[in-house]
Design an enzyme around this catalytic site. Structure first.
Site, PDB file in Angstrom:
ATOM      1  N   ASP A 272       0.892  -1.161   0.000  1.00 17.36           N
ATOM      2  CA  ASP A 272       0.000   0.000   0.000  1.00 17.36           C
ATOM      3  C   ASP A 272       0.930   1.211   0.000  1.00 17.36           C
ATOM      4  O   ASP A 272       1.450   1.590   1.039  1.00 17.36           O
ATOM      5  CB  ASP A 272      -0.878  -0.013   1.254  1.00 17.36           C
TER       6      ASP A 272
ATOM      7  N   GLU B 279      -1.085  -1.234  -4.957  1.00 21.74           N
ATOM      8  CA  GLU B 279      -2.336  -0.504  -5.196  1.00 21.74           C
ATOM      9  C   GLU B 279      -2.162   0.424  -6.388  1.00 21.74           C
ATOM     10  O   GLU B 279      -1.173   1.149  -6.495  1.00 21.74           O
ATOM     11  CB  GLU B 279      -2.734   0.302  -3.952  1.00 21.74           C
TER      12      GLU B 279
ATOM     13  N   ASP C 147      -2.646   1.094   6.896  1.00 20.26           N
ATOM     14  CA  ASP C 147      -1.834   0.833   5.694  1.00 20.26           C
ATOM     15  C   ASP C 147      -1.338  -0.612   5.672  1.00 20.26           C
ATOM     16  O   ASP C 147      -1.213  -1.220   4.606  1.00 20.26           O
ATOM     17  CB  ASP C 147      -0.626   1.773   5.660  1.00 20.26           C
TER      18      ASP C 147
END
Lengths: 185, 185
Positions: A7, A68, A141
Site C-alpha cells: 500500500d 495498489e 496501511d
C-alpha cells in the site's frame, strides 16, 4: 503462492506478505510499515522506501508483488507521493523479475468484503478474519497491504492464465532502448 | 558547475547536461532522450528509465540533478507516468548522494525566457541561443531538460547558500528508518 502486497506511501508504506491459494485458508507471513520522516527531502525518502522494500523482498522472496493502483483524483498533495512510492515498489520488484500486479482500491475492497465501497474498518475486520489474526493489523496501511495480497491470490488464477497466454506470444523482458546522446552541433 | 536536467516521462524522458556558472556563457555537454515502449508493462518501463538515467549519470558525473516538479493538475493519465518517471530520476541521483533540485515549469520558463508563460518554441529558441547551438534540440523534451539545467545553474547561487545554512544545522542524510515487521499475533 506467496504474494507481497504494497500500500504505497512516503510517510507510511504498508507491506503485507500472504501465502496460500484461492479456495484454501490463507496464512500471513509478515506485516509491517516502511516509514520515512516527513521532514526529510524527497530523494532521501525515496531511497529509504527502496531500502525498506528491498529488505522485505530479500527476507520473504515473494513470487508476486501486488501494488495498489494510484489514481490522481485524490488529494493533490498526497497523490504525488503515493505515485512516487508506488514507482519505487514496482521498480524494486521488476528489477528482480518478480511479476507486479496493480489492483484498484475498489477491486481490493470488493475482493475481501464483497463491496467495492467498504470502509477501512470493514477491510480490517475481514483481513483479521481471513488470516485468523487475534486483532486487526495496525496501522490501516498494513491491513490494506494484506488485503492487496489476498486480493491478488484470489484474482490470480484468471490473471495468470492471461499473462501466460500473452507471454507465449511476446518476449517477456523488453530490451532496454538505446540511449541517444552526445553533443548536438 | 555541471548539472543534469531531467524532463521526466515514461515514453520520452528528456536529459540535458549543461556546464557553467551564472553570469558566464554556458556549455552543453550532452542531450538526449530515454525512451521506453508504450506497450511494455509499467515495471519494465521503470527499469528501462532507471538503466537509461544510470548510464547518463555514469558518463557525465553531474554535481547536481535538476528535475521538473510534477503537478497533478495536468492530464490524469499522463501525470501518473510523469510522477513515476520523476521518482526514478530522483532515486537514481539520491542513491549516489547527488543533490536533487526540483523546479516548476514556470520557474524554468521564467529563467530562460523571462516569462513563466512562454511556449515550447520560445523555450527552444532561448536554449539554442544560450548554449550557442546550430538548431533547437529535438524533441521538445530534450530542450526542456537543457532549460531545467540552465535554470538550476542560474538559480543555484541563492539555493546553495540556503542549503549550506540548513546543512550546518541538520544532519545531511537522514538515517533509514527501521523496518518493523514480523508476524502479528
Amino acid at each position: 503462492m506467496r504474494v507481497l502486497g504494497v500500500d504505497p506511501g512516503l510517510t507510511r508504506c504498508g507491506i503485507g506478505v500472504v501465502e496460500g491459494v484461492a479456495g484454501r485458508p490463507l496464512t500471513m507471513i509478515g506485516v509491517g510499515v516502511v516509514r520515512t520522516p516527513s521532514d526529510a527531502d524527497l530523494g532521501h525518502r525515496l531511497v529509504a522506501v527502496e531500502q525498506g522494500i528491498e529488505q522485505w523482498l530479500d527476507e520473504h522472496r515473494p513470487e508476486y508483488v501486488a501494488v495498489e493502483r494510484v489514481f490522481s483524483q485524490h488529494n493533490v498533495r498526497t497523490v504525488m507521493g503515493t505515485a512516487q512510492a508506488s514507482a519505487v515498489a514496482i521498480l524494486c520488484a521488476s528489477r528482480r523479475g518478480i511479476p507486479v500486479a496493480l489492483h484498484t482500491p475498489s477491486e481490493v475492497k470488493a475482493a475481501v468484503t464483497g463491496s467495492g465501497r467498504a470502509d477501512k474498518a470493514q477491510v480490517g475486520a475481514m483481513v483479521t478474519r481471513l488470516l485468523r489474526l487475534a486483532a486487526p493489523p495496525k496501522p490501516a496501511d498494513a491491513a490494506d497491504a494484506l488485503a492487496l495480497a489476498i486480493c491478488h491470490i484470489w484474482r490470480a488464477p484468471a490473471q495468470n492464465r492471461l499473462q501466460q497466454a500473452v507471454a507465449l506470444h511476446a518476449p517477456r523482458a523488453p530490451r532496454t532502448p538505446p540511449v541517444p546522446k552526445g553533443r548536438t552541433t
